[in-house]
Scaffold this active site. Structure first.
Site, PDB file in Angstrom:
ATOM      1  N   TYR A   1      55.412  73.781 -44.082  1.00 42.45           N
ATOM      2  CA  TYR A   1      56.577  74.655 -44.012  1.00 42.45           C
ATOM      3  C   TYR A   1      57.290  74.722 -45.356  1.00 42.45           C
ATOM      4  CZ  TYR A   1      61.177  76.451 -42.837  1.00 42.45           C
ATOM      5  OH  TYR A   1      62.335  77.187 -42.821  1.00 42.45           O
TER       6      TYR A   1
ATOM      7  N   PHE B   1      66.823  83.490 -34.730  1.00 42.18           N
ATOM      8  CA  PHE B   1      68.094  82.758 -34.671  1.00 42.18           C
ATOM      9  C   PHE B   1      69.031  83.188 -35.794  1.00 42.18           C
ATOM     10  CE2 PHE B   1      70.114  78.396 -35.590  1.00 42.18           C
ATOM     11  CZ  PHE B   1      71.247  78.711 -34.845  1.00 42.18           C
TER      12      PHE B   1
ATOM     13  N   LYS C   1      57.401  78.134 -47.739  1.00 39.10           N
ATOM     14  CA  LYS C   1      58.706  78.729 -48.052  1.00 39.10           C
ATOM     15  C   LYS C   1      58.951  78.747 -49.560  1.00 39.10           C
ATOM     16  CE  LYS C   1      61.535  80.052 -45.746  1.00 39.10           C
ATOM     17  NZ  LYS C   1      61.823  81.432 -45.266  1.00 39.10           N
TER      18      LYS C   1
ATOM     19  N   ASN D   1      55.551  83.241 -44.281  1.00 37.82           N
ATOM     20  CA  ASN D   1      56.484  82.712 -45.273  1.00 37.82           C
ATOM     21  C   ASN D   1      56.097  83.034 -46.704  1.00 37.82           C
ATOM     22  OD1 ASN D   1      57.728  81.540 -43.070  1.00 37.82           O
ATOM     23  ND2 ASN D   1      56.864  79.512 -43.420  1.00 37.82           N
TER      24      ASN D   1
END
Length: 355
Positions: free
Chosen positions: A150, A26, A154, A100
């Protein structure tokens, strides 16, 4: 070992080459398009066969194998390397650790072996901050304390980049991005789910409680920020974190209402009581973007209404026709039983191919 100096950098100089990992995700697709529009030679890499956007050429296989030599070879001739790859909400925790954290660590080690090092622009996430108090404006000096896999993975990637900048003389900057919206938003994101129901003319959509507030920024504005980070003088950005967002906290129920209004189609939203797993630890999100204005000369340009209208047009939802004066608007958000462990709360919802 020598490194390129700041005046040589950026897509604006003749022959500038940009490598984008996760180039068909995206964010990655729009990053490729922004660099191509700026005159750069863009080379996207991806784990899927999806095409990149305009003027970027076909995506090449993404180098997720544990081979720093392969990463070094693909980055050797680049002026800029953008890491837009990563596993988001659709991935398992192990996939998030690999994409990540481990990939970022391999990438920085690969760049350290190059005699002429490109600038690395790492796309981080506002979810690295973890929960913040309602009403807070979160700046880059806020101590990060994520509680989800997540956010933790990250943050580990961000720390690998900052460590490489400090210890290995890597010219690198981290852009900590809030929730991106706009054309191409994934179908499993909240806007994607709502758009699908509007496009198909379904009359009712059941969602978990829309309680969260999100800092929503157009994906094309994010891509512009990446280009600005690539061009900025090294002394201003190397080894730093820069927030990229709108600087506003928007209730996600407002996002849903606006989509319904823009479509002109009736859609009843029912917030149901059924328990579901929480994807986010952040009920409130609003970033301080003063540093981006100061060091990148960047500010968000597109309104939420413009962003959602363009997204819906790309998703096949025609805009509302003008209504005669006095004609009522179609029914929109209609709250049902409320609870606090919601899922559909404005998360980007990208899969593991990239952000």
């Amino acid at each position: 070992m020598t490194t390129r100096t700041a005046p040589d950098r950026g897509p604006g100089r003749t022959g500038g080459s940009v490598v984008v990992l996760g180039g068909t995700g995206f964010l990655g697709r729009h990053v490729c398009a922004a660099f191509a529009a700026a005159g750069a030679d863009v080379v996207p890499f991806s784990r899927t066969a999806r095409p990149a956007l305009d003027n970027c050429g076909p995506a090449r296989p993404d180098p997720l194998a544990p081979d720093t030599g392969a990463l070094a070879r693909l980055c050797a001739d680049a002026d800029i390397v953008v890491n837009a790859a990563g596993a988001v909400w659709g991935g398992t925790e192990q996939e998030m650790i690999e994409a990540n954290t481990h990939l970022v660590d391999r990438l920085t080690r690969a760049l350290a072996t190059l005699p002429a090092r490109p600038r690395l622009v790492q796309l981080g996430s506002a979810y690295e901050y973890g929960p913040t108090e309602p009403g807070a404006v979160t700046g880059e000096d806020h101590p990060p304390a994520p509680t989800t896999p997540y956010g933790r993975t990250k943050l580990a990637g961000t720390r690998a980049v900052l460590r490489a900048a400090a210890e290995q003389d890597i010219d690198a900057v981290v852009l900590r991005v809030s929730v991106a919206c706009g054309p191409g938003a994934p179908p499993n994101s909240l806007p994607g789910i709502v758009a699908a129901h509007l496009a198909e003319g379904r009359g009712e959509l059941r969602l978990a409680p829309l309680l969260a507030h999100r800092d929503l920024v157009d994906v094309r504005d994010v891509a512009d920020a990446v280009v600005a980070a690539a061009r900025a003088p090294a002394g201003q950005v190397t080894g730093t974190v820069v927030n990229i967002g709108s600087g506003r906290a928007v209730p996600v129920c407002t996002l849903v209402d606006l989509m319904i209004s823009l479509s002109g189609r009736p859609l009843r939203i029912v917030e149901e009581r059924t328990a579901r797993g929480t994807r986010s630890d952040a009920p409130w999100q609003r970033l301080d973007v003063a540093r981006a204005r100061r060091v990148l000369g960047w500010a968000p340009r597109r309104s939420l209404e413009e962003s959602l209208a363009d997204f819906m047009a790309a998703a096949g939802v025609p805009p509302a026709r003008s209504r005669p004066t006095g004609q009522p608007k179609p029914p929109g958000h209609q709250a049902g039983a409320r609870r606090t462990d919601g899922r559909a709360d404005g998360e980007p919802g990208q899969g593991k191919d990239g952000q």
